[in-house]
Design a protein around this motif. Structure first.
Motif, PDB file in Angstrom:
ATOM      1  N   HIS A 133       0.857  -1.181   0.000  1.00 31.64           N
ATOM      2  CA  HIS A 133       0.000   0.000   0.000  1.00 31.64           C
ATOM      3  C   HIS A 133       0.898   1.237   0.000  1.00 31.64           C
ATOM      4  CE1 HIS A 133      -3.415  -2.521   1.209  1.00 31.64           C
ATOM      5  NE2 HIS A 133      -2.610  -3.054   2.094  1.00 31.64           N
ATOM      6  N   ARG A 134       0.596   2.198  -0.869  1.00 29.70           N
ATOM      7  CA  ARG A 134       1.355   3.450  -0.905  1.00 29.70           C
ATOM      8  C   ARG A 134       0.388   4.620  -0.702  1.00 29.70           C
ATOM      9  NH1 ARG A 134       6.144   4.198  -2.020  1.00 29.70           N
ATOM     10  NH2 ARG A 134       5.857   6.231  -2.977  1.00 29.70           N
ATOM     11  N   PHE A 135       0.838   5.575   0.079  1.00 31.53           N
ATOM     12  CA  PHE A 135       0.079   6.799   0.294  1.00 31.53           C
ATOM     13  C   PHE A 135       0.990   7.965  -0.038  1.00 31.53           C
ATOM     14  CE2 PHE A 135      -2.002   3.624   2.832  1.00 31.53           C
ATOM     15  CZ  PHE A 135      -3.340   3.875   2.609  1.00 31.53           C
ATOM     16  N   GLU A 136       0.519   8.857  -0.899  1.00 29.74           N
ATOM     17  CA  GLU A 136       1.328   9.978  -1.353  1.00 29.74           C
ATOM     18  C   GLU A 136       0.506  11.254  -1.329  1.00 29.74           C
ATOM     19  OE1 GLU A 136       2.413   8.986  -5.351  1.00 29.74           O
ATOM     20  OE2 GLU A 136       3.600   7.249  -4.740  1.00 29.74           O
ATOM     21  N   LEU A 137       1.214  12.366  -1.190  1.00 33.93           N
ATOM     22  CA  LEU A 137       0.554  13.661  -1.299  1.00 33.93           C
ATOM     23  C   LEU A 137       0.450  14.039  -2.766  1.00 33.93           C
ATOM     24  CD1 LEU A 137       2.219  15.723   1.570  1.00 33.93           C
ATOM     25  CD2 LEU A 137       0.137  14.341   1.618  1.00 33.93           C
ATOM     26  N   LYS A 138      -0.666  14.622  -3.131  1.00 37.54           N
ATOM     27  CA  LYS A 138      -0.864  15.043  -4.509  1.00 37.54           C
ATOM     28  C   LYS A 138       0.033  16.235  -4.834  1.00 37.54           C
ATOM     29  CE  LYS A 138      -4.516  16.033  -7.799  1.00 37.54           C
ATOM     30  NZ  LYS A 138      -5.959  16.152  -7.987  1.00 37.54           N
ATOM     31  N   SER A 139       0.257  17.105  -3.856  1.00 36.91           N
ATOM     32  CA  SER A 139       1.074  18.300  -4.058  1.00 36.91           C
ATOM     33  C   SER A 139       2.008  18.474  -2.866  1.00 36.91           C
ATOM     34  CB  SER A 139       0.178  19.527  -4.182  1.00 36.91           C
ATOM     35  OG  SER A 139       0.939  20.711  -4.075  1.00 36.91           O
ATOM     36  N   LEU A 140       3.204  18.966  -3.117  1.00 35.31           N
ATOM     37  CA  LEU A 140       4.156  19.217  -2.039  1.00 35.31           C
ATOM     38  C   LEU A 140       4.275  20.704  -1.722  1.00 35.31           C
ATOM     39  CD1 LEU A 140       6.943  16.645  -2.943  1.00 35.31           C
ATOM     40  CD2 LEU A 140       5.100  16.422  -1.282  1.00 35.31           C
ATOM     41  N   GLN A 185       4.143  23.655   0.252  1.00 38.57           N
ATOM     42  CA  GLN A 185       4.142  23.793   1.711  1.00 38.57           C
ATOM     43  C   GLN A 185       3.134  24.822   2.229  1.00 38.57           C
ATOM     44  OE1 GLN A 185       5.972  21.936   3.913  1.00 38.57           O
ATOM     45  NE2 GLN A 185       6.792  20.733   2.223  1.00 38.57           N
ATOM     46  N   THR A 186       2.609  25.667   1.349  1.00 37.82           N
ATOM     47  CA  THR A 186       1.733  26.753   1.804  1.00 37.82           C
ATOM     48  C   THR A 186       0.262  26.347   1.925  1.00 37.82           C
ATOM     49  OG1 THR A 186       1.340  27.579  -0.445  1.00 37.82           O
ATOM     50  CG2 THR A 186       3.235  28.478   0.752  1.00 37.82           C
ATOM     51  N   LYS A 187      -0.075  25.166   1.433  1.00 41.80           N
ATOM     52  CA  LYS A 187      -1.482  24.757   1.511  1.00 41.80           C
ATOM     53  C   LYS A 187      -1.593  23.250   1.708  1.00 41.80           C
ATOM     54  CE  LYS A 187      -1.915  24.560  -3.496  1.00 41.80           C
ATOM     55  NZ  LYS A 187      -2.610  25.030  -4.671  1.00 41.80           N
ATOM     56  N   GLU A 188      -2.775  22.838   2.147  1.00 40.63           N
ATOM     57  CA  GLU A 188      -3.016  21.415   2.365  1.00 40.63           C
ATOM     58  C   GLU A 188      -3.049  20.671   1.031  1.00 40.63           C
ATOM     59  OE1 GLU A 188      -5.648  20.606   6.152  1.00 40.63           O
ATOM     60  OE2 GLU A 188      -6.613  22.082   4.850  1.00 40.63           O
ATOM     61  N   SER A 189      -2.653  19.424   1.079  1.00 35.81           N
ATOM     62  CA  SER A 189      -2.634  18.590  -0.121  1.00 35.81           C
ATOM     63  C   SER A 189      -3.537  17.379   0.061  1.00 35.81           C
ATOM     64  CB  SER A 189      -1.199  18.102  -0.385  1.00 35.81           C
ATOM     65  OG  SER A 189      -1.198  17.158  -1.439  1.00 35.81           O
ATOM     66  N   ALA A 190      -4.177  16.987  -1.025  1.00 31.60           N
ATOM     67  CA  ALA A 190      -4.963  15.755  -1.017  1.00 31.60           C
ATOM     68  C   ALA A 190      -4.010  14.569  -0.865  1.00 31.60           C
ATOM     69  CB  ALA A 190      -5.750  15.629  -2.309  1.00 31.60           C
ATOM     70  N   ILE A 191      -4.505  13.490  -0.308  1.00 35.35           N
ATOM     71  CA  ILE A 191      -3.711  12.277  -0.120  1.00 35.35           C
ATOM     72  C   ILE A 191      -4.250  11.215  -1.049  1.00 35.35           C
ATOM     73  CG2 ILE A 191      -2.915  10.554   1.536  1.00 35.35           C
ATOM     74  CD1 ILE A 191      -3.734  12.733   3.683  1.00 35.35           C
ATOM     75  N   LEU A 192      -3.348  10.556  -1.761  1.00 34.13           N
ATOM     76  CA  LEU A 192      -3.722   9.510  -2.707  1.00 34.13           C
ATOM     77  C   LEU A 192      -3.242   8.156  -2.218  1.00 34.13           C
ATOM     78  CD1 LEU A 192      -2.708  11.302  -6.025  1.00 34.13           C
ATOM     79  CD2 LEU A 192      -4.996  11.146  -5.011  1.00 34.13           C
ATOM     80  N   TYR A 193      -4.070   7.159  -2.414  1.00 30.58           N
ATOM     81  CA  TYR A 193      -3.714   5.764  -2.138  1.00 30.58           C
ATOM     82  C   TYR A 193      -3.387   5.118  -3.468  1.00 30.58           C
ATOM     83  CZ  TYR A 193      -4.355   0.785  -1.416  1.00 30.58           C
ATOM     84  OH  TYR A 193      -4.167  -0.569  -1.400  1.00 30.58           O
TER      85      TYR A 193
END
Length: 123
Positions: free
Chosen positions: A3-10, A12-20
């Motif tokens: 299972h991998r979980f990654e941030l959609k965007s890096l 740093q100034t705003k929240e990022s969606a998380i992708l599985y």
């Protein structure tokens, strides 16, 4: 199963969606968790929210319920891992082909149910 979980965007100034992400029968499956996190609160190595109390304390000033949000995120991640593994296991037991659309529907059901239990307000 990996299972991998990654941030959609890096950014740093705003929240990022998380992708599985995972591979099932050689096909990549990607699914959005429906929650966001600031990249600074995400541990790329563990692919989970940070456990750094110093970082969490910094965010607690701006986001008083940050600990609850992190706990909810951890629960969502575990629910997705469990749901995918159960779906794959069930398919194998019944000797049926893994259907990515069916898996997505199952996760939608799990995510929607768990989202209703999240703390009110911005998640």
């Amino acid at each position: 199963m990996k299972h991998r979980f990654e941030l959609k965007s890096l950014d740093q100034t705003k929240e990022s969606a998380i992708l599985y992400k995972c591979y099932l029968n050689g096909t990549r499956f990607t699914y959005g968790l429906g929650l966001k996190v600031f990249p600074e609160l995400w541990d790329e190595t563990t692919q989970r929210p940070t456990t750094s109390t110093d970082t969490i304390k910094e965010y607690k000033i701006e986001i008083p319920n940050i600990k609850d949000r992190i706990t909810n995120l951890k629960t969502r991640i575990e629910n997705i891992c469990t749901g995918v593994e159960a779906y794959v296991s069930n398919c194998q037991l019944q000797n049926i082909e893994i259907n990515l659309t069916g898996l997505r529907l199952l996760l939608d059901e799990k995510v929607k149910k768990s989202k209703k239990r999240l703390t009110p307000g911005k998640n």
